[in-house]
Write a protein that holds these residues in place. Structure first.
Motif, PDB file in Angstrom:
ATOM      1  N   ALA A  11     -63.513  17.107   7.936  1.00  0.00           N
ATOM      2  CA  ALA A  11     -62.842  17.200   6.731  1.00  0.00           C
ATOM      3  C   ALA A  11     -63.498  18.721   6.294  1.00  0.00           C
ATOM      4  O   ALA A  11     -62.657  19.341   5.483  1.00  0.00           O
ATOM      5  N   ARG A  12     -64.580  18.954   6.467  1.00  0.00           N
ATOM      6  CA  ARG A  12     -65.159  20.443   5.961  1.00  0.00           C
ATOM      7  C   ARG A  12     -64.399  21.424   6.524  1.00  0.00           C
ATOM      8  O   ARG A  12     -64.134  22.525   5.611  1.00  0.00           O
ATOM      9  N   ASP A  13     -63.955  21.201   7.907  1.00  0.00           N
ATOM     10  CA  ASP A  13     -63.424  22.292   8.388  1.00  0.00           C
ATOM     11  C   ASP A  13     -61.992  22.646   7.708  1.00  0.00           C
ATOM     12  O   ASP A  13     -61.512  23.540   7.636  1.00  0.00           O
ATOM     13  N   THR A  14     -61.300  21.424   7.733  1.00  0.00           N
ATOM     14  CA  THR A  14     -59.971  21.411   7.039  1.00  0.00           C
ATOM     15  C   THR A  14     -60.287  21.947   5.735  1.00  0.00           C
ATOM     16  O   THR A  14     -59.217  22.970   5.186  1.00  0.00           O
ATOM     17  N   GLN A  15     -61.036  21.458   4.654  1.00  0.00           N
ATOM     18  CA  GLN A  15     -61.357  22.089   3.371  1.00  0.00           C
ATOM     19  C   GLN A  15     -61.513  23.761   3.630  1.00  0.00           C
ATOM     20  O   GLN A  15     -60.824  24.317   2.927  1.00  0.00           O
ATOM     21  N   ALA A  16     -62.335  24.190   4.478  1.00  0.00           N
ATOM     22  CA  ALA A  16     -62.572  25.371   4.589  1.00  0.00           C
ATOM     23  C   ALA A  16     -61.189  26.233   4.882  1.00  0.00           C
ATOM     24  O   ALA A  16     -61.018  27.322   4.418  1.00  0.00           O
ATOM     25  N   LEU A  17     -60.433  25.717   5.847  1.00  0.00           N
ATOM     26  CA  LEU A  17     -59.178  26.422   6.095  1.00  0.00           C
ATOM     27  C   LEU A  17     -58.283  26.502   5.063  1.00  0.00           C
ATOM     28  O   LEU A  17     -57.568  27.290   4.749  1.00  0.00           O
ATOM     29  N   GLY A  18     -58.350  25.357   4.069  1.00  0.00           N
ATOM     30  CA  GLY A  18     -57.778  25.160   2.966  1.00  0.00           C
ATOM     31  C   GLY A  18     -57.994  26.361   1.890  1.00  0.00           C
ATOM     32  O   GLY A  18     -57.295  27.014   1.302  1.00  0.00           O
ATOM     33  N   GLU A  19     -59.456  26.604   1.947  1.00  0.00           N
ATOM     34  CA  GLU A  19     -59.808  27.659   1.128  1.00  0.00           C
ATOM     35  C   GLU A  19     -59.363  29.113   1.703  1.00  0.00           C
ATOM     36  O   GLU A  19     -59.148  30.047   0.719  1.00  0.00           O
ATOM     37  N   VAL A  20     -59.214  29.287   3.013  1.00  0.00           N
ATOM     38  CA  VAL A  20     -58.644  30.388   3.487  1.00  0.00           C
ATOM     39  C   VAL A  20     -57.018  30.718   3.096  1.00  0.00           C
ATOM     40  O   VAL A  20     -56.895  31.770   2.504  1.00  0.00           O
TER      41      VAL A  20
END
Lengths: 491, 491
Positions: A11-20
């Motif tokens: 989920a953190r990686d997904t959230q990080a990609l969403g930030e990108v």
């Protein structure tokens, strides 16, 4: 690693990609070269494919099943709630429909802009019909046999239904109309701003305003853009503003508004950074922060007194004959067609119009073919004068072109929530006016950070407000605040 | 869709995501808020995970097997060649090793910066040992029993071996040393620049220079950064520059240098946009573009004559007593420790030193423990004076800390290639000096766009140069150019 840890890492990686993806959006609106658009569209599409695949990753279901929820703390429960919510929504929408919606809304935005420039609703109609049909289809997939509009609304304001909103609006309308009519008919109208206000000085003062409200420039920045917005969360939350040399208030108050959104994201507990609950709790709660910063605090008599002095010192001339006249000026009620330019009272009436129309569009009781006529009729009934052109009417907002049905009411909810929060804040901070009068708005916003902002999406939207205020959400505080304020100004 | 189309769609998305990662790098160096670093590291790591998984996606092998290569055109063959190359390299490196390399080099960069600030090679040694060992391990995995250094070099300059480079360098060294010694010993030394040159005017002139060389600002932008660089490809290629009020040439020539890199990426055939061959053909070929823009064109007598007038008009004072003196000034040879500040002649000697040392490090003939002593000894032998501190010696470049072994020689290759290209360009464009004297550098760079830049990675690096020049790559043109130029300046 436990199933919970694995799920959270994913989920953190997904959230990080969403930030990108969000950062690319910021780039596009502020610094991207003019000719880079077509390539950027491909870059965004590639990133969206990745995000889409992650939202529908079958491992999410496996992890959710394997987790022993009894062992989780409150934050853990909230993470699971948000992950499950997003997964359930993603699972219900067929991939082909999601792709078609992305394609059509992307094209529709350009067609809306053209149609608005030409005041030509007819040119916009065919693509808007497509958008409405696709969103209705999506709503059917999401609703499980329930109300279509509620299914869309739930994406922006979880837990609230169309009829909940209808009740809130019904309770507000008569008192807002009474207040509006009295103010517009009053003989003692505020002064009008005149003269030219240098852009550079506006931008300097708006940076000062941002800091005054607690915006942290070590984790943010301010740029010019066509539309003011706030972008990002956590340690990198950027805002934009715009300027007009005839109307410095546009710059100042849109800055304060975006600072409200940005401070919310900046002040969320760092333990939630890049996790599903490390974002604002809903669109409505987000708007409550931007609105209370902008209106209840930023347009208060106390704060505008300080702002009056700042303008005099920085521009070498006064914007009004005195600080009282200035306060009345920045709170002026006036006739107008445009939602985004409306005052605190009439803004909500604009939202009610859109809410009724979009609810009927999604419910199937109103055809796109009739939308312009119904809008114009309704506007005349609500505001007492006729829409003169489509860009002042049905074509004024971008929202419907990009498929945002169910989003508009969150603006008025934000006002209602802001009313509740301001009521509680005033009770806790007895020397608020003194502090605001010294330009110390952080004094107030620190209360909001402590009571509300730090918690992110730990609770659902309504609980978030009620936890902060210690009272149920009602329209009363907002209405009392508006009546007291505008009766003081006009009568 | 055919297997080829499916593979290309996959490759385009990967390329697009690579562009996004590059854009994050640009953002970090130019506009990112100071405090956003830790979050950005997580965002980059999440994106790298996605890219890594795509590079190792087993479907690539399936598609490659299913494609009937006989039916492809030249560009199609080149795409397959590049995709296969990247896949083969990725497949050979164990995932755990790649992850460990990423982790260690990320930490090593910080330790290098600290060690350099303290002139303390001992502090850098342990982590550099780790980096060297990991890269040797990677080289073993890549080399299939062949030479370790060649395996690393192949990533930056496909098709060239360490012994190829050794031959080129052996042929250059004596003539460069002779030229250097004569110039440094000459009695007629160029004037030295004095005075203060306003930053704003430098930036304005550097934008003018960028346009003069054909940089397209509709698909690019110029910002200030600590280190000048070019970033991105296709429709969005951004450069950075830096300023020093005592040394405007730093700004002007680093701008022209980065414009060379940027024009290369901007001018690649749009049919290759976001595909594996839609990038520069190698580091060496890339550097040939930046170098020919900066040196052969930008530091020519003809162009510096125009630049002299520009500086006089814009700063209201002349940088030298006349245009001839100005030409000698910007081409001055002088003693110095730092590669990035070196002139056209000595730059290559700096590279030769690094090439020898890193080749022995990777080959196992030199230990990191002895590196500083060997560097200092070698520097004294090559340059005739002693290194005074580690930041002027072994710690001056970031490259080794981030694992870039095999990269340094591409800088000198770029010079050699630039020599070949300039030789051919002068033959084709007989009125080059007249055009450069009018500030029309685009006249020359259009030739490069046509002969070389548009083709991207259609051919391998050496073929790319030879296709453009119609002749074999040798060191002769560069040496003749340098001898003619500096003998004219000094004797």
């Amino acid at each position: 690693m436990s199933a919970f840890d694995e799920l959270m890492e994913f989920a953190r990686d997904t959230q990080a990609l969403g930030e990108v993806a969000g950062r690319l959006g910021w780039d596009q609106e502020t610094v991207m070269p003019d000719g880079a658009g077509p390539q950027r569209a491909e870059e965004m599409a590639a990133l969206e494919k990745v995000l889409h695949a992650r939202r529908n990753d079958p491992r999410i279901g496996d992890w959710l099943e394997a987790i022993d929820e009894a062992g989780l703390d409150d934050a853990g429960h909230a993470q699971i709630r948000e992950i499950r919510r997003a997964r359930d929504r993603a699972a219900k929408v067929p991939v082909a429909l999601a792709a078609e919606l992305a394609r059509v809304t992307s094209a529709a935005q350009g067609k809306w802009a053209e149609a608005r420039a030409g005041d030509d609703f007819e040119a916009f109609k065919p693509v808007l019909e497509e958008v409405v049909n696709l969103r209705r289809e999506e709503a059917s997939a999401l609703a499980d046999g329930g109300d279509l509009y509620d299914a869309l609304l739930d994406d922006y304001e979880p837990g609230l239904s169309g009829s909940d909103i209808q009740s809130l609006f019904d309770a507000m309308r008569p008192r807002l109309v009474t207040l509006r009519d009295k103010a517009l008919g009053a003989s003692n109208q505020p002064e009008t701003l005149v003269g030219n206000w240098a852009e550079k000085k506006q931008l300097k003062l708006s940076t000062k305003l941002a800091k005054t409200f607690g915006y942290d420039l070590a984790h943010g920045r301010i740029d010019k853009a066509v539309h003011p917005f706030s972008s990002g969360s956590g340690l990198d939350v950027r805002i934009t503003t715009r300027t007009s040399e005839e109307d410095p208030f546009n710059c100042f108050y849109s800055t304060i508004h975006e600072v409200g959104h940005a401070c919310y994201e900046q002040n969320i507990d760092n333990a939630y950074l890049l996790t599903p609950i490390g974002r604002g709790a809903s669109m409505g709660v987000h708007e409550s922060q931007s609105r209370i910063y902008e209106n209840q605090l930023g347009r208060s008599r106390a704060f505008t007194g300080w702002l009056f002095d700042q303008m005099e010192a920085r521009f070498g001339k006064t914007p009004a004959s005195d600080a009282d006249a200035f306060y009345r000026m920045v709170n002026r009620l006036q006739k107008g067609f445009i939602r985004t330019e409306a005052d605190e009272v009439q803004y909500n009436l604009h939202i009610m119009l859109r809410f009724d129309l979009e609810r009927r569009l999604i419910g199937g009781q109103l055809d796109v073919a009739d939308l312009e006529a119904v809008w114009n009729e309704r506007f005349a009934a609500d505001f007492g004068y006729e829409v003169d052109k489509a860009s002042n009417g049905v074509l004024q907002d971008v929202h419907w072109s990009v498929g945002l049905f169910g989003y508009f009411p969150t603006y008025a909810l934000g006002n209602i929530y802001a009313g509740c929060l301001y009521d509680a804040l005033r009770k806790d901070l007895s020397d608020l006016d003194m502090r605001l009068g010294q330009g110390d708005a952080t004094y107030a916003t620190t209360w909001l950070a402590d009571k509300l902002q730090q918690h992110g999406t730990l609770r659902n939207p309504r609980q978030t407000i009620e936890h902060a205020t210690g009272a149920a959400v009602t329209v009363e505080p907002l209405l009392r605040y508006l009546e007291q304020k505008f009766e003081g100004i006009y009568f």
